[in-house]
Design a protein around this motif. Structure first.
Motif, short mmCIF file in Angstrom:
data_model
loop_
_atom_site.label_atom_id
_atom_site.label_comp_id
_atom_site.label_asym_id
_atom_site.label_seq_id
_atom_site.Cartn_x
_atom_site.Cartn_y
_atom_site.Cartn_z
N PRO A 92 -1.22 -7.92 -7.18
CA PRO A 92 -0.80 -6.57 -7.58
C PRO A 92 -1.93 -5.54 -7.49
O PRO A 92 -2.29 -4.89 -8.48
CB PRO A 92 -0.29 -6.76 -9.01
CG PRO A 92 -0.93 -8.02 -9.48
CD PRO A 92 -1.26 -8.86 -8.30
N ILE A 93 -2.51 -5.43 -6.30
CA ILE A 93 -3.56 -4.44 -6.03
C ILE A 93 -2.93 -3.41 -5.09
O ILE A 93 -2.43 -3.78 -4.03
CB ILE A 93 -4.78 -5.11 -5.36
CG1 ILE A 93 -5.46 -6.03 -6.37
CG2 ILE A 93 -5.74 -4.07 -4.80
CD1 ILE A 93 -6.64 -6.80 -5.81
N LEU A 94 -2.93 -2.15 -5.52
CA LEU A 94 -2.15 -1.15 -4.80
C LEU A 94 -3.03 0.03 -4.38
O LEU A 94 -3.27 0.95 -5.17
CB LEU A 94 -1.00 -0.69 -5.71
CG LEU A 94 0.12 0.10 -5.08
CD1 LEU A 94 0.69 -0.58 -3.85
CD2 LEU A 94 1.23 0.31 -6.10
N PRO A 95 -3.52 0.03 -3.14
CA PRO A 95 -4.30 1.17 -2.67
C PRO A 95 -3.40 2.34 -2.29
O PRO A 95 -2.29 2.12 -1.81
CB PRO A 95 -5.01 0.60 -1.44
CG PRO A 95 -4.15 -0.50 -0.95
CD PRO A 95 -3.40 -1.05 -2.14
N LEU A 96 -3.90 3.54 -2.53
CA LEU A 96 -3.15 4.75 -2.14
C LEU A 96 -3.96 5.49 -1.07
O LEU A 96 -5.14 5.76 -1.26
CB LEU A 96 -2.91 5.64 -3.35
CG LEU A 96 -2.10 6.93 -3.11
CD1 LEU A 96 -1.23 7.26 -4.33
CD2 LEU A 96 -2.99 8.14 -2.79
N VAL A 97 -3.31 5.76 0.05
CA VAL A 97 -3.95 6.52 1.14
C VAL A 97 -3.35 7.93 1.10
O VAL A 97 -2.12 8.08 1.16
CB VAL A 97 -3.67 5.86 2.51
CG1 VAL A 97 -4.34 6.66 3.64
CG2 VAL A 97 -4.14 4.41 2.52
N ILE A 143 -3.00 -2.69 -10.12
CA ILE A 143 -4.32 -2.06 -10.08
C ILE A 143 -4.28 -1.02 -8.96
O ILE A 143 -4.09 -1.37 -7.79
CB ILE A 143 -5.43 -3.10 -9.82
CG1 ILE A 143 -5.32 -4.25 -10.82
CG2 ILE A 143 -6.81 -2.44 -9.88
CD1 ILE A 143 -6.24 -5.43 -10.52
N LEU A 144 -4.45 0.24 -9.34
CA LEU A 144 -4.28 1.35 -8.41
C LEU A 144 -5.64 1.97 -8.09
O LEU A 144 -6.47 2.15 -8.98
CB LEU A 144 -3.36 2.39 -9.08
CG LEU A 144 -3.09 3.70 -8.36
CD1 LEU A 144 -2.23 3.47 -7.13
CD2 LEU A 144 -2.38 4.68 -9.32
N MET A 145 -5.86 2.31 -6.82
CA MET A 145 -7.07 3.04 -6.47
C MET A 145 -6.85 3.79 -5.17
O MET A 145 -6.02 3.38 -4.35
CB MET A 145 -8.29 2.10 -6.36
CG MET A 145 -8.38 1.25 -5.12
SD MET A 145 -7.27 -0.15 -5.10
CE MET A 145 -7.88 -1.11 -6.46
N GLU A 187 0.85 -1.19 0.00
CA GLU A 187 0.00 0.00 0.00
C GLU A 187 0.89 1.24 0.00
O GLU A 187 1.99 1.21 0.52
CB GLU A 187 -0.97 0.05 1.20
CG GLU A 187 -0.32 0.07 2.57
CD GLU A 187 0.13 -1.30 3.07
OE1 GLU A 187 -0.47 -2.30 2.66
OE2 GLU A 187 1.10 -1.37 3.84
N ILE A 188 0.34 2.32 -0.62
CA ILE A 188 1.09 3.59 -0.68
C ILE A 188 0.46 4.56 0.32
O ILE A 188 -0.77 4.63 0.43
CB ILE A 188 0.97 4.23 -2.08
CG1 ILE A 188 1.46 3.28 -3.17
CG2 ILE A 188 1.74 5.55 -2.15
CD1 ILE A 188 1.16 3.79 -4.59
#
Ligand code: NAD
Length: 489
Positions: free
Chosen positions: A388-393, A370-372, A300-301
């Protein structure tokens, strides 16, 4: 050491032998070495190897064979150990073997990406430390000379994961054998064939090199029951578990010396001082490596608001496929999460394109992650998905970013990444998060020696504190004390 006849040793003086006697002793030792006397048959280069493949029908037999092997191994020389470790590296690095285990790993487990498995297996074979890791400490003074040396534990039980099945066997075999142990592997049942193949390749090579048979063994049908037998076996001196929380807890509850290399949920922090283009590229590459299977991969970012939009734009240029429609994100949740909110096994280690395809989106081949944008409470942020699921906080500033990263790492003490040029904030995050691996301004895999300095390990022991494991982790520190002599200063 045998006392040489006629050479009396007056108290307080160094014993001096005459030249003729020294020559005689040296000649005898050389003769013994040439004939193989004094070392186990398997360790003398001329002896016919006992060709076993190290695979047993039941765990008790596997352990008993490893016990005999380890006893013989104690009498091998350090040069022998070095040859055997080099042999493991060589057999894995042989191109056809490297390709075979990497291909089978993907085919059998249904997880990961072939080209990246090649890199990981090569890394394990090339950069796992060998006997050079066992550095002797010497303390000398008027009272004599004391050596503190790394000695073997004995027979080690090693439990290996489905996510890095071959890499862990290669890495553990090198480190454990370098330290003078034998090892009994209990692989993940879903990686049976590829684990057995790796053990077989290692054994055949060791047999050719004249090593004691059965230094590296396993069972033909890996199972939880077999792992339980291994953990309870009285002749297993040390347990090393590389896997999720359940197996780490299980080995720590045995009452034996246990090394637990457990789960991670590595956050990556990006602040306004970072090189945003480079950070975006590194994050996409790190997160998509082997379809996000590595426990060290970016999960996670946490980005500061001032650069979040720019970071998203740069990531999209580097292979991120952004989802903004909440209904689509919910579809993805339904696909990849179980009822309890954890990762759906059938989706672990799958590619971004495959995951998107399952929810009706035809993504281009260049889609790597996959970015959200999501709040920190979302399960995609909190859970270790290994996809490869990458959430951005998005957060207000770098101090908040560090606080959120610490929270979502859950005290695993595993891995964290930060992109920043502010050394004070880099230092603050490294000090507070206390992860075994902390990568600054690079992709996560730099932390295991791929594009970063330093050695490789695929067993990162956060829970039990050994951190980056290597040969010396699988050894005991012992003292050899020579009184009143050998200090020559
Ligand atoms: P897993 O925990 O399902 O399995 C790991 C091993 O433990 C397998 O051999 C499995 O058969 C065994 N096992 C699991 N639960 C058990 C139980 N209750 N009793 C007996 N045996 C049991 O993990 P996995 O899916 O294979 O691997 C992924 C997990 O491993 C992730 O959490 C990942 O972060 C972690 N991991 C950590 C490291 C590290 O170095 N820290 C390295 C690789 C993987």
């Amino acid at each position: 050491m045998a006392r040489v006849q006629g050479a009396s040793k007056p108290r307080g003086r160094i014993n001096v032998m005459d030249d003729g006697l020294i020559a005689e002793v040296v000649a005898q030792v050389l003769k013994d070495f040439a004939s193989g006397a004094g070392v186990p048959a398997a360790c003398s280069t001329g002896a016919a190897p006992a060709a076993g493949e190290g695979i047993f029908d039941n765990m008790d037999d596997a352990v008993e064979a490893a016990v005999v092997a380890q006893r013989d191994y104690l009498l091998c020389t350090m040069a022998d150990r070095r040859r055997f470790v080099e042999g493991i590296r060589e057999v894995i690095l042989q191109q056809d073997n490297l390709e075979r285990i990497s291909r089978l790993s993907v085919d059998e487990t249904g997880m990961g990406f072939y080209e990246h498995k090649l890199i990981k297996n090569r890394l394990a074979a090339e950069k796992t430390p060998g006997t050079e890791d066992l550095v002797t400490e010497a303390l000398s003074g008027d009272a004599g000379l004391t050596l503190v040396e790394f000695s073997p534990f004995g027979v080690i039980g090693a439990i290996t994961p489905t996510t890095n099945p071959t890499e862990t066997i290669i890495c553990n075999s090198i480190g454990m054998l370098a330290a003078g142990n034998s090892v009994v592997f209990s692989p993940h049942p879903r990686a049976t064939e590829v684990s057995l193949l790796t053990v077989r390749l290692i054994n055949r090579k060791l047999a050719c090199l004249g090593a004691p048979a059965n230094l590296v063994v396993t069972v033909s049908k890996p199972s939880i029951d077999n792992t339980n037998v291994l953990m309870a076996h009285p002749k297993i001196r040390m347990l090393v578990a590389t896997g999720g929380p359940a197996i780490v807890k299980a080995v720590m509850s045995t009452g034996k010396k246990a090394i637990g290399a457990g789960a991670g949920n590595p956050p990556v922090v990006v602040d306004e001082t970072a090189d945003i283009g480079k950070a975006a590229c590194d994050i996409v590459n790190g997160c998509s490596f082997d379809n996000n299977l590595p426990c060290i991969a970016e999960k996670e970012i946490v980005a500061v608001a001032g650069i979040a939009d720019r970071l998203i734009a740069e990531m999209k240029k580097n292979g991120a496929y952004e989802l903004t429609d909440q209904a689509v994100i919910r579809k993805l949740e339904k696909l990849v999460l179980t009822d309890k909110g954890g990762p759906q096994t059938s989706c672990v280690g799958k590619s971004a394109k495959w995951l998107l395809g399952q929810i009706g989106i035809t993504a281009p081949d260049c889609a790597k992650v996959i970015l959200m944008e999501l709040p920190k409470e979302h399960p995609f942020v909190q859970e270790e998905l290994m996809m490869p699921i990458l959430p951005l906080v998005r957060v207000a500033d770098v101090d908040e970013a560090i606080a959120v990263a610490i929270e979502v790492e859950h005290g695993n003490r595993h891995t964290a990444i930060m992109h920043s040029t502010n050394v004070c904030k880099l230092t603050k995050m490294a000090k507070l998060i206390q992860t075994t691996i902390f990568v600054k301004n690079g992709p996560s895999y730099a932390g295991i020696g791929a594009g970063g300095e330093g050695y490789a390990t695929f067993t990162i022991a956060g829970p039990t504190g050994e951190g980056l494991t290597s040969a010396r982790t699988f050894a005991r520190r012992r003292k050899c004390v020579m009184v009143e002599a050998l200090d020559v200063r």
